[in-house]
Design an enzyme around this catalytic site. Sequence first.
Site, PDB file in Angstrom:
ATOM      1  N   LYS A 211      55.079  35.061  -8.946  1.00 30.92           N
ATOM      2  CA  LYS A 211      53.913  35.248 -10.215  1.00 30.92           C
ATOM      3  C   LYS A 211      54.042  36.876 -10.125  1.00 30.92           C
ATOM      4  O   LYS A 211      54.212  37.527 -10.988  1.00 30.92           O
ATOM      5  CB  LYS A 211      52.956  34.804  -9.857  1.00 30.92           C
ATOM      6  CG  LYS A 211      51.856  34.408 -11.056  1.00 30.92           C
ATOM      7  CD  LYS A 211      50.867  33.794 -10.949  1.00 30.92           C
ATOM      8  CE  LYS A 211      49.568  34.169 -12.026  1.00 30.92           C
ATOM      9  NZ  LYS A 211      48.594  33.519 -11.796  1.00 30.92           N
ATOM     10  N   GLU A 217      56.010  39.389   1.109  1.00 24.66           N
ATOM     11  CA  GLU A 217      56.633  38.584   2.671  1.00 24.66           C
ATOM     12  C   GLU A 217      58.409  38.104   1.657  1.00 24.66           C
ATOM     13  O   GLU A 217      58.946  38.071   1.943  1.00 24.66           O
ATOM     14  CB  GLU A 217      55.797  36.970   2.183  1.00 24.66           C
ATOM     15  CG  GLU A 217      55.022  36.903   3.867  1.00 24.66           C
ATOM     16  CD  GLU A 217      53.478  36.621   2.991  1.00 24.66           C
ATOM     17  OE1 GLU A 217      53.612  37.762   1.871  1.00 24.66           O
ATOM     18  OE2 GLU A 217      52.543  36.505   3.969  1.00 24.66           O
ATOM     19  N   GLY A 268      48.668  29.562  -8.721  1.00 29.41           N
ATOM     20  CA  GLY A 268      49.797  29.566  -7.850  1.00 29.41           C
ATOM     21  C   GLY A 268      50.237  28.315  -7.465  1.00 29.41           C
ATOM     22  O   GLY A 268      51.010  27.676  -7.974  1.00 29.41           O
ATOM     23  N   ARG A 269      48.876  27.996  -6.905  1.00 28.16           N
ATOM     24  CA  ARG A 269      49.097  26.341  -6.372  1.00 28.16           C
ATOM     25  C   ARG A 269      49.146  25.007  -7.633  1.00 28.16           C
ATOM     26  O   ARG A 269      49.368  24.070  -7.306  1.00 28.16           O
ATOM     27  CB  ARG A 269      47.957  26.278  -5.934  1.00 28.16           C
ATOM     28  CG  ARG A 269      46.639  26.220  -6.744  1.00 28.16           C
ATOM     29  CD  ARG A 269      45.323  26.818  -5.190  1.00 28.16           C
ATOM     30  NE  ARG A 269      44.447  26.695  -6.363  1.00 28.16           N
ATOM     31  CZ  ARG A 269      44.042  28.704  -6.597  1.00 28.16           C
ATOM     32  NH1 ARG A 269      44.418  28.830  -6.106  1.00 28.16           N
ATOM     33  NH2 ARG A 269      42.712  28.759  -6.543  1.00 28.16           N
ATOM     34  N   GLU A 355      42.267  25.704  -1.093  1.00 26.73           N
ATOM     35  CA  GLU A 355      42.323  27.446  -1.611  1.00 26.73           C
ATOM     36  C   GLU A 355      41.231  26.563  -2.375  1.00 26.73           C
ATOM     37  O   GLU A 355      41.169  28.270  -3.401  1.00 26.73           O
ATOM     38  CB  GLU A 355      44.111  27.837  -1.787  1.00 26.73           C
ATOM     39  CG  GLU A 355      44.438  28.900  -2.463  1.00 26.73           C
ATOM     40  CD  GLU A 355      45.621  29.439  -2.358  1.00 26.73           C
ATOM     41  OE1 GLU A 355      46.055  28.807  -1.938  1.00 26.73           O
ATOM     42  OE2 GLU A 355      45.575  30.464  -2.902  1.00 26.73           O
ATOM     43  N   HIS A 386      51.365   5.973  14.621  1.00 20.34           N
ATOM     44  CA  HIS A 386      52.253   5.925  15.892  1.00 20.34           C
ATOM     45  C   HIS A 386      51.320   6.805  16.477  1.00 20.34           C
ATOM     46  O   HIS A 386      51.899   7.683  17.910  1.00 20.34           O
ATOM     47  CB  HIS A 386      53.267   5.323  16.283  1.00 20.34           C
ATOM     48  CG  HIS A 386      54.370   4.591  15.974  1.00 20.34           C
ATOM     49  ND1 HIS A 386      54.246   3.139  16.657  1.00 20.34           N
ATOM     50  CD2 HIS A 386      53.973   3.853  14.684  1.00 20.34           C
ATOM     51  CE1 HIS A 386      54.635   2.562  15.632  1.00 20.34           C
ATOM     52  NE2 HIS A 386      54.588   2.455  14.352  1.00 20.34           N
ATOM     53  N   LYS A 501      46.182  39.816   2.362  1.00 18.43           N
ATOM     54  CA  LYS A 501      47.056  41.092   1.329  1.00 18.43           C
ATOM     55  C   LYS A 501      47.124  41.789   1.964  1.00 18.43           C
ATOM     56  O   LYS A 501      47.914  42.579   1.747  1.00 18.43           O
ATOM     57  CB  LYS A 501      47.650  40.134   0.565  1.00 18.43           C
ATOM     58  CG  LYS A 501      48.482  38.965  -0.166  1.00 18.43           C
ATOM     59  CD  LYS A 501      48.726  38.930  -1.349  1.00 18.43           C
ATOM     60  CE  LYS A 501      49.852  36.967  -1.966  1.00 18.43           C
ATOM     61  NZ  LYS A 501      49.711  37.346  -3.015  1.00 18.43           N
TER      62      LYS A 501
HETATM   63  C1  G6Q Z   1      48.179  30.413  -5.452  1.00 18.00           C
HETATM   64  C2  G6Q Z   1      48.081  31.648  -4.267  1.00 18.00           C
HETATM   65  C3  G6Q Z   1      49.080  31.701  -3.445  1.00 18.00           C
HETATM   66  C4  G6Q Z   1      50.296  32.883  -4.537  1.00 18.00           C
HETATM   67  C5  G6Q Z   1      51.004  33.088  -3.183  1.00 18.00           C
HETATM   68  C6  G6Q Z   1      52.283  33.838  -3.844  1.00 18.00           C
HETATM   69  O1  G6Q Z   1      47.363  29.555  -6.395  1.00 18.00           O
HETATM   70  O2  G6Q Z   1      47.654  32.536  -5.274  1.00 18.00           O
HETATM   71  O3  G6Q Z   1      48.985  31.247  -2.550  1.00 18.00           O
HETATM   72  O4  G6Q Z   1      51.244  31.764  -5.181  1.00 18.00           O
HETATM   73  O5  G6Q Z   1      50.650  34.305  -2.469  1.00 18.00           O
HETATM   74  O6  G6Q Z   1      52.018  34.892  -4.586  1.00 18.00           O
HETATM   75  P1  G6Q Z   1      52.920  35.598  -6.031  1.00 18.00           P
HETATM   76  O7  G6Q Z   1      53.670  34.435  -6.742  1.00 18.00           O
HETATM   77  O8  G6Q Z   1      52.460  36.054  -6.907  1.00 18.00           O
HETATM   78  O9  G6Q Z   1      53.939  35.750  -4.746  1.00 18.00           O
END
Ligand code: G6Q
Length: 537
Positions: A211, A217, A268-269, A355, A386, A501
């Site tokens: 996003k 990463e 994002g989530r 989160e 188990h 970050k």
């Molecule tokens: C989700 C968070 C986080 C995010 C990641 C990846 O709600 O903000 O998990 O989705 O850090 O972010 P980008 O999509 O910006 O790479």
Amino acid sequence: MMKRWQALTDVPVYPHLVELARHPFDLTIPGVLTPARMQQYCCSAAGFDLLYATQRVSDETLAGLQKLADQCLLVEQFRQMRRGAVMNRIHGYPSEDRQVLHTACRDLFGETPAEPAASAQAGREIARLKVFLEELENGTLTNGQGLPFDTMIHVGIGGSDLGPRSVYEALRAYGRPGRQVYFISNVDPDDAAAVLRQVNLATTLVNVVSKSGTTLETLTNETLVRRAFEQQGLDPCRHCMAVTGTGSPMDNPARYLRSFYMFDYIGGRYSSTSMVGAVMLAFALGIEPVLEFLEGASLMDMAAEGEELQQNMPLLLAMLGVWNHSFLGASTVAVLPYSQALHRFAAHLQQCDMESNGKSVSRYGEQVTLKTGPILWGEPGTNGQHAFYQLLHQGTEIVPVEFIGFRHSQYGEDIEIEGSTSQQKLVANLLAQSLAMAMGQESENPNRRFPGNRPNVILLAERLTPKVMGALLALYEAKIVFQGFCWNINSFDQEGVQLGKVLAGRVLALMRGQREDGGGDSSPEMSLLKMAGIAKG
Ligand code: G6Q
């Protein structure tokens, strides 16, 4: 207009619920789990039944929880959220200050969407996705040698990985023959290396999902994968696609074979039903299952607008959770799917719930005085039986459980042994565990005594289809949102993730020898880098 309370403790019904919590419904009394209770404590929506007779609630508790929901204006706030209110904010402090409109991504099936502009935007992305799929299908879009693409690597992390990956795993039974999907998320180079060994890059698409377009990463893994193409004499721009926010550094169509967009009002989530999940899912399954998935989510969103607690499944699940956590004192909640296909679902919920609701200040920036979000965890049953179920039955920690099960398997390939199929054995185990946790078992041997009164619910559907998966995803999203409203916290920001970050950037600056950016030679970061044997100088 009713008053919006600042803290749960200020809500008028709060003391009454505290009083009720002193003597919660006792599930261990013989005969209390009557057929009438089982029938009455069942709510249905979007293909799911929620059975909650095995919760420590009575009609009086439920009436109290209904009042709590009403006095906190939970449904009203959910309705406002779906209609574009700015919910992602901390009043009086700088914050993200955004609308929260992940629900608009699937509000595509009725005549009047709750927020027409956002749904129109989502509809346009779906239309572009359809064109892309048709081009793959009719041979307009092929690799440099005219061969069809048969593999996709989805590169992303956090919200750009966990939800989409768990949905893909849940639905891979419906995958199009001949198409494969892989995921790279971790900056651990072994994650990428393991995937790159398995694929034929010549017929592989790389879907880079971020996003912000700035995540370390994801950008690192994109560069790594692009190099791999170059090393094989292939042009990465003919293989790499992007899903990103409009205006992000990755919003650069010249660098990508195709670019799709998500918008700042989708967290994002909460983004699995946006292009973040849809591009990969549509490649793997085709467009029809993706539309069914969205429709299932939309049905559950609509169910979440009902005023009646016992008819509104997401609200009910949320309020039972609040009862267990805020009134009965449970610290964690386990989500235990009796479905191997849901083996990554708890990982997604871990992010989505913790989160969102792992917060300590209210929406007004005040320190909260009660516990907010619980620790969420889980694994599929029967495997868990188990393993950690010992603690669930006899441990000193009470863990409320949310069981998820299906009457039929996905593949329908089953075997009958000693009068029952494997699927029947699976579901029978789920039901037996639910009852055992609730009712317990007496014994003269203290070590064989099961105390019971371990609250749980069962979510049951016919089969885990794309539509049912959409409903399940949206059920949990809405549950989390309702609980956040109830605790009066902002479920839509993530300062703790942002901190990670920044910290990574600081430590990496130190490693590169840039002392001023990262702190001095004697900083804890530098000392730790030296101890770890990875500092320069
Ligand atoms: C989700 C968070 C986080 C995010 C990641 C990846 O709600 O903000 O998990 O989705 O850090 O972010 P980008 O999509 O910006 O790479």
